[in-house]
Design a protein around this motif. Structure first.
Motif, PDB file in Angstrom:
ATOM      1  N   SER A   1       0.808  -1.215   0.000  1.00 51.96           N
ATOM      2  CA  SER A   1       0.000   0.000   0.000  1.00 51.96           C
ATOM      3  C   SER A   1       0.844   1.269   0.000  1.00 51.96           C
ATOM      4  CB  SER A   1      -0.918   0.013   1.232  1.00 51.96           C
ATOM      5  OG  SER A   1      -0.135  -0.008   2.420  1.00 51.96           O
ATOM      6  N   PHE A   2       2.145   1.115  -0.140  1.00 53.62           N
ATOM      7  CA  PHE A   2       3.038   2.272  -0.017  1.00 53.62           C
ATOM      8  C   PHE A   2       3.261   2.889  -1.386  1.00 53.62           C
ATOM      9  CE2 PHE A   2       7.294   4.210   0.197  1.00 53.62           C
ATOM     10  CZ  PHE A   2       7.108   5.050   1.295  1.00 53.62           C
ATOM     11  N   ASP A   3       2.947   4.179  -1.507  1.00 51.03           N
ATOM     12  CA  ASP A   3       3.129   4.917  -2.758  1.00 51.03           C
ATOM     13  C   ASP A   3       4.444   5.680  -2.650  1.00 51.03           C
ATOM     14  OD1 ASP A   3       3.094   6.660  -4.929  1.00 51.03           O
ATOM     15  OD2 ASP A   3       0.934   6.973  -4.830  1.00 51.03           O
ATOM     16  N   ALA A   4       5.516   5.132  -3.212  1.00 51.00           N
ATOM     17  CA  ALA A   4       6.841   5.729  -3.085  1.00 51.00           C
ATOM     18  C   ALA A   4       6.898   7.117  -3.710  1.00 51.00           C
ATOM     19  CB  ALA A   4       7.884   4.820  -3.719  1.00 51.00           C
ATOM     20  N   ALA A   5       6.242   7.301  -4.842  1.00 52.36           N
ATOM     21  CA  ALA A   5       6.275   8.600  -5.515  1.00 52.36           C
ATOM     22  C   ALA A   5       5.594   9.666  -4.661  1.00 52.36           C
ATOM     23  CB  ALA A   5       5.596   8.496  -6.881  1.00 52.36           C
ATOM     24  N   ALA A   6       4.451   9.305  -4.065  1.00 53.09           N
ATOM     25  CA  ALA A   6       3.740  10.263  -3.217  1.00 53.09           C
ATOM     26  C   ALA A   6       4.555  10.587  -1.972  1.00 53.09           C
ATOM     27  CB  ALA A   6       2.368   9.714  -2.834  1.00 53.09           C
TER      28      ALA A   6
END
Length: 406
Positions: free
Chosen positions: A266-271
């Protein structure tokens, strides 16, 4: 304003620059020999400035021998506290000794009491056995602190501090009588900036009035306590600032994105990277904005993990929580940021540190937020520009938080 009402009853926070002017105007209405040594404006500025004790030399009188002779440890602490309060809260203390104030040692049935009288008012007392300490202060700074949420009433109750409305009839000041169960608690209480301001403001006000007790002045009592205060000043002074002189714990070094981000479904690296970069941009925008006025900004304060902290040119302490708004997280970030900065203010208040909290966000579209922050005495700034920042930080409030935003 009349002489029966020296401090305005308005809810303006006592640390604002205009508060000094209001106090100076009230003092200027009084005719006093004190103005041979200082002026109403100088006295008002002193009352609300960063507290410093009157210097050891010159003292009110010469004292022969060792001030601690014949006193046990508790008695020495009582004399030191009495001298410290005198040197810290009486205006022009050395020059006004015996003319505007006296320190007496009396027996009122509960053992020897060291009592400070300023003008016509007894403003401080400590039993030599340390069983009780009391202090009279002007009510306005404490009322402002309660309203702003910067005074922890539960902590006062836990420590056994009594906050009582004082009905002593002198010049009709609105004041409190504070009672402490011991000397250590009194030292803690005197670390609270609103308490120190209230003590200085009250003593400044009554010192400018009549002083009918000249015949009771014993210079050796004042001189002994004056010297004793050095032991307190050399240890942990009641007003010693945990933050040091710069107003922050460490320089601001910026935010960093780890090279290897955690692998979560669930981790959005870009965000995450965008949020960290925006947070750093906002921090640097404020650092640069204040640097243009010669102010240094750092991170952390008294061990509390604050994003940014600084003191302005008037010595006011500020803290800031910075929240990046990227994507659709505006409401969550505003709620989180406000909660954090209120928590930090509370924790610092329990350490005796009076701060002005600031919440900085990338943007806000809901016009209810300036009013929400204003009601909690938090300055809200947007990161889209700095045109209003100087006004907001100078006045100590968010410039848009007026009636039109409610």
């Amino acid at each position: 304003m009349t002489t029966a009402d020296p401090i305005p009853a308005a809810s303006t926070a006592w640390w604002l620059p205009e508060y000094v002017d209001e106090l100076a105007d009230a003092l200027a209405q009084r005719r006093s020999r004190l103005w041979q040594l200082t002026s109403p404006g100088e006295l008002a500025a002193w009352a609300l400035a960063e507290p410093e004790p009157a210097p050891l030399d010159p003292g009110p009188a010469a004292f022969e021998g060792d001030w601690a002779d014949g006193l046990d440890g508790t008695q020495q602490a009582a004399w030191a506290l009495a001298g410290w309060v005198t040197r810290m809260t009486v205006p022009e203390a050395a020059a006004t000794a015996g003319r505007h104030w006296l320190l007496s040692r009396v027996d009122q049935g509960g053992g020897p009491l060291l009592r400070l009288t300023v003008g016509v008012l007894e403003t401080f007392g400590v039993l030599e056995d340390g069983a009780e300490v009391w202090l009279r202060v002007l009510a306005a700074p404490l009322d402002s602190a309660v309203e702003a949420g910067a005074l922890d009433e539960e902590e006062w109750e836990r420590r056994g501090v009594e906050l009582l409305r004082d009905g002593t009839k002198t010049l009709s000041e609105d004041k409190y009588l504070l009672r402490c169960p011991d000397i250590r608690t009194a030292q803690w209480l005197l670390r609270q900036p609103p308490v120190m301001a209230g003590a200085r403001m009250l003593n400044g006000w009554v010192a400018a009035g009549p002083f009918p007790f000249k015949s009771r002045y014993r210079p050796e009592i004042a001189a002994r306590a004056w010297l004793a205060a050095e032991t307190l000043l050399g240890a942990e002074s009641p007003a010693a600032s945990p933050m040091g002189g710069q107003g922050f714990d460490r320089p601001y070094t910026g935010s960093a994105v780890p090279a290897e981000l955690p692998a979560q479904r669930s981790f959005d690296a870009a965000a995450y990277r965008a949020g960290v970069n925006e947070h750093d941009r906002l921090c640097r925008a404020l650092v640069d904005h204040l640097a243009a006025s010669g102010l240094r900004v750092g991170a952390g304060l008294a061990g509390v993990n604050i994003d940014l902290a600084w003191r302005d040119t008037k010595g006011r302490q500020f803290i800031a929580e910075v929240k990046s708004v990227v994507g659709g997280n505006e409401v969550e970030q505003l709620r989180l940021g406000l909660g954090q900065v209120l928590e930090y203010r509370h924790r610092l208040a329990t350490l005796g540190m009076w701060v002005t909290p600031v919440l900085i966000v990338s943007r806000f579209t809901d016009r209810a937020w300036p009013a929400i922050c204003s009601e909690n005495h938090v300055i809200l700034l947007q990161g889209e520009g700095t045109s209003d920042w100087t006004v907001a930080l100078t006045r100590g409030r968010e410039p848009h938080a007026g009636a039109g935003d409610r």
